[in-house]
Enzyme design. Sequence first.
Site, PDB file in Angstrom:
ATOM      1  N   HIS A  98       1.842   5.189   4.635  1.00  0.00           N
ATOM      2  CA  HIS A  98       1.878   4.222   3.422  1.00  0.00           C
ATOM      3  C   HIS A  98       0.680   3.087   3.437  1.00  0.00           C
ATOM      4  CE1 HIS A  98       4.882   2.149   0.462  1.00  0.00           C
ATOM      5  NE2 HIS A  98       4.028   1.008   0.988  1.00  0.00           N
ATOM      6  N   GLU A  99       0.934   2.312   4.449  1.00  0.00           N
ATOM      7  CA  GLU A  99       0.201   1.114   4.607  1.00  0.00           C
ATOM      8  C   GLU A  99      -1.453   1.361   4.344  1.00  0.00           C
ATOM      9  OE1 GLU A  99       1.830  -1.417   4.163  1.00  0.00           O
ATOM     10  OE2 GLU A  99       3.744  -0.649   4.932  1.00  0.00           O
ATOM     11  N   HIS A 125      -2.379   2.151   0.825  1.00  0.00           N
ATOM     12  CA  HIS A 125      -2.850   0.917   0.035  1.00  0.00           C
ATOM     13  C   HIS A 125      -4.132   0.514  -0.034  1.00  0.00           C
ATOM     14  CE1 HIS A 125       1.316  -0.110  -1.369  1.00  0.00           C
ATOM     15  NE2 HIS A 125       1.833  -0.384  -0.211  1.00  0.00           N
ATOM     16  N   TYR A 127      -0.660  -4.974  -8.124  1.00  0.00           N
ATOM     17  CA  TYR A 127       0.718  -4.711  -7.435  1.00  0.00           C
ATOM     18  C   TYR A 127       1.817  -5.501  -7.783  1.00  0.00           C
ATOM     19  CZ  TYR A 127       3.127  -3.938  -3.002  1.00  0.00           C
ATOM     20  OH  TYR A 127       4.277  -3.473  -2.254  1.00  0.00           O
ATOM     21  N   GLU A 139       2.750   1.748  -5.223  1.00  0.00           N
ATOM     22  CA  GLU A 139       3.934   1.734  -3.991  1.00  0.00           C
ATOM     23  C   GLU A 139       4.138   3.299  -3.802  1.00  0.00           C
ATOM     24  OE1 GLU A 139       5.870   0.571  -1.488  1.00  0.00           O
ATOM     25  OE2 GLU A 139       4.338  -0.973  -1.636  1.00  0.00           O
ATOM     26  N   ASP A 154      10.981  -8.340  -6.610  1.00  0.00           N
ATOM     27  CA  ASP A 154       9.972  -7.466  -6.083  1.00  0.00           C
ATOM     28  C   ASP A 154       8.689  -7.245  -6.807  1.00  0.00           C
ATOM     29  OD1 ASP A 154       9.237  -5.701  -4.096  1.00  0.00           O
ATOM     30  OD2 ASP A 154      10.315  -4.237  -4.728  1.00  0.00           O
ATOM     31  N   HIS A 182       9.056  -1.468  -5.485  1.00  0.00           N
ATOM     32  CA  HIS A 182       9.784  -0.543  -4.487  1.00  0.00           C
ATOM     33  C   HIS A 182      10.712   0.131  -5.218  1.00  0.00           C
ATOM     34  CE1 HIS A 182       7.584  -3.303  -1.503  1.00  0.00           C
ATOM     35  NE2 HIS A 182       7.513  -2.215  -1.027  1.00  0.00           N
TER      36      HIS A 182
HETATM   37  S1  TI1 Z   1       2.950  -2.688   1.465  1.00  0.00           S
HETATM   38  C1  TI1 Z   1       4.325  -3.593   1.873  1.00  0.00           C
HETATM   39  C2  TI1 Z   1       4.852  -4.602   1.092  1.00  0.00           C
HETATM   40  C3  TI1 Z   1       5.357  -5.778   1.948  1.00  0.00           C
HETATM   41  C4  TI1 Z   1       5.333  -6.885   1.158  1.00  0.00           C
HETATM   42  C5  TI1 Z   1       5.921  -8.012   2.249  1.00  0.00           C
HETATM   43  C6  TI1 Z   1       4.938  -8.716   2.900  1.00  0.00           C
HETATM   44  C7  TI1 Z   1       5.440  -2.225   1.737  1.00  0.00           C
HETATM   45  O1  TI1 Z   1       5.550  -1.732   0.841  1.00  0.00           O
HETATM   46  N1  TI1 Z   1       6.097  -1.875   3.032  1.00  0.00           N
HETATM   47  C8  TI1 Z   1       7.020  -0.897   3.298  1.00  0.00           C
HETATM   48  C9  TI1 Z   1       7.147  -0.393   4.738  1.00  0.00           C
HETATM   49  C10 TI1 Z   1       7.661   0.779   4.895  1.00  0.00           C
HETATM   50  C11 TI1 Z   1       6.968   1.865   4.477  1.00  0.00           C
HETATM   51  C12 TI1 Z   1       8.840   0.910   5.295  1.00  0.00           C
HETATM   52  C13 TI1 Z   1       7.217   3.399   4.383  1.00  0.00           C
HETATM   53  C14 TI1 Z   1       9.277   2.129   5.490  1.00  0.00           C
HETATM   54  C15 TI1 Z   1       8.584   3.333   4.999  1.00  0.00           C
HETATM   55  C16 TI1 Z   1       8.333  -1.122   2.533  1.00  0.00           C
HETATM   56  O2  TI1 Z   1       8.630  -0.198   2.082  1.00  0.00           O
HETATM   57  N2  TI1 Z   1       8.890  -2.121   2.624  1.00  0.00           N
HETATM   58  C17 TI1 Z   1      10.169  -2.457   2.113  1.00  0.00           C
HETATM   59  C18 TI1 Z   1      11.174  -2.736   3.325  1.00  0.00           C
HETATM   60  C19 TI1 Z   1      10.288  -3.746   1.158  1.00  0.00           C
HETATM   61  O3  TI1 Z   1       8.947  -4.496   1.328  1.00  0.00           O
HETATM   62  O4  TI1 Z   1      11.038  -3.627   0.493  1.00  0.00           O
HETATM   63 ZN    ZN Z   2       3.730  -0.919  -0.036  1.00  0.00          ZN
END
Ligand code: TI1
Ligand code: ZN
Length: 544
Positions: free
Chosen positions: A370-371, A374, A385, A394, A454, A459
């Site tokens: 996922h990361e 991005h 975003y 996302e 958000d 998300h």
């Molecule tokens: S790219 C990051 C955004 C975070 C913003 C805050 C600095 C993101 O989307 N993180 C994911 C992490 C993740 C990915 C968790 C896959 C589980 C599986 C994400 O979904 N974060 C959630 C917790 C959120 O930011 O709401």
């Molecule tokens: Zn993300």
Amino acid sequence: MKKKKWLGMGLAIGLVSSSFAPTTFAASTGPVKMQMNHKVGSPEFVSGKLTAPSSLSSEKVLMQYFDSHKDKFKFGSKKAEESFQVLDVSKDSLGNSVVRLQQLYNGVPVWGSTQVGLVDDNGALKVVSGTVQPDLEGKQNLKKGKKIKADKAIEIAKSDLGFDPKLQKEAEAQLVVFTGNGSPEYAYFVNLNFLDPEPGNWNYFVDAHDGSILNKFNNMDEVSGSNSVGTGTGVLGDTKSLNTTLASGTYYLQDNTRGSGIFTYDMSGYSFFPDFFLPGSLWKDSDNVLNAAKDKAAVDAHYYAGVTYDFYKNVFGRNSYDNKGAAIKSSVHYSRNYNNAFWNGSQMVYGDGDGTNFTSFSGGIDVVGHELTHAVTEKSSGLVYQNESGALNESLSDIFGTLIEFYNGKNPDYEIGEDIYTPGTAGDALRSMSDPTKYGYPDHYSKRYTGTSDNGGVHTNSSIINKAAYLLCEGGTHYGVTVPAIGRDKMGAIFYRANTVYLTSNATFSQARASAAQAAADLYGAGSAEVNAVNKAFDAVGVQ
Ligand code: TI1
Ligand code: ZN
Ligand code: CA
Ligand code: CA
């Protein structure tokens, strides 16, 4: 790679900027947007027609602006010319002048406090970026002055190392104002750069009044040595082999076998300003067997970054996220109990979770995929975003995170984050592509979130596209619309082509549908079953 000495605290804040809603007000020269740094209480990003056109030098334009807005930037009683040192003036590709400043307090640099001004070709100031440390004149600690000498500070730093380093260059102690611990202090900034008895590039901040160590970190981001293969234990207790580098008898999580390398760093619980101390220090290990508790997050961040690199290379012929072989960097143990992971515009950053809601984020390959996706998106479609483009951004990260999980082949599924979510509860996940409603997310456009939290539900509404992608892979009937299955490989090829060819920064869901249908037509033919399936998948989630 050479590190810049002055890291801009307020620059390059990417996804993690403290994005409070900026205020807009009309100045005599035009509308101005001022984003505040609420932690510090002064502006961090100001844009608009800040000054009228002028024939003065760009440095002068910026200095005059600071002088006439002293009430906001609060740099004290002295003139801007004395409070800021010009580090650099250059031209950008659009013909603007870029002026880079270092904040000074009584002639002493305020460590990490740099500012940028953008002046257009008519001599009008357009942007001021970077927080100025405010009201330093009133601070008690700075009134104490300095008591110890520079040589003494070097001695203190050296003895803290615990060994006698063979320095690459002579250590220097530079007097700075250190603000990293909340209260500004005079400190010596001491850099110790050495390769023996082990490579290190330590930065120390030694209190200039009492000689205590205010902060230290190893700023080493790359070693030269020989390729090696170690073993490690991951977050879930599994064993995997790791590409490492051996330098002066120590092993580093530096994989030189992929692109320009994969590097994994230790933030040791620090965060401060995001980006300030990133990436931290290159992860090191004495025996190439990474089986300690604190190793786990590093092992998985390193290993899964390698799998993600291989996926993009082997499936799409893409050489790293920029397709130019960019080095891939990850930092683990970011902050404390931090319940997230992110791409900051130049690297991946992983929290350890609080142990209840999440465990170490790098333990999930769908998180790592996922990361890093991005980064691919940033370098291709550049989806903004926020709102629908942000939800697409996302969703692409979830979709490819999941495809990378299948590529890795260990218990793959269409759930998101199951390996790191609620370590005390089995069988749950953060999100689900197959049935978003399981976790309260929308599975149809008519149920989309239209609020502003958000970033406009990036998300939340991602789940609508996630569901379309799932239906495309596996087929199914959703709200009465039947979608034929085309399998994961074709779904991935279609969404990859959409992201890298047709999607643009401000794309909406309906542009995503058109882009995916066009990609399917390019790949499989205009009247193909795949094009039909794409249309059905978007029909099923209500996106026209
Ligand atoms: S790219 C990051 C955004 C975070 C913003 C805050 C600095 C993101 O989307 N993180 C994911 C992490 C993740 C990915 C968790 C896959 C589980 C599986 C994400 O979904 N974060 C959630 C917790 C959120 O930011 O709401
Ligand atoms: Zn993300
Ligand atoms: Ca998963
Ligand atoms: Ca769980």
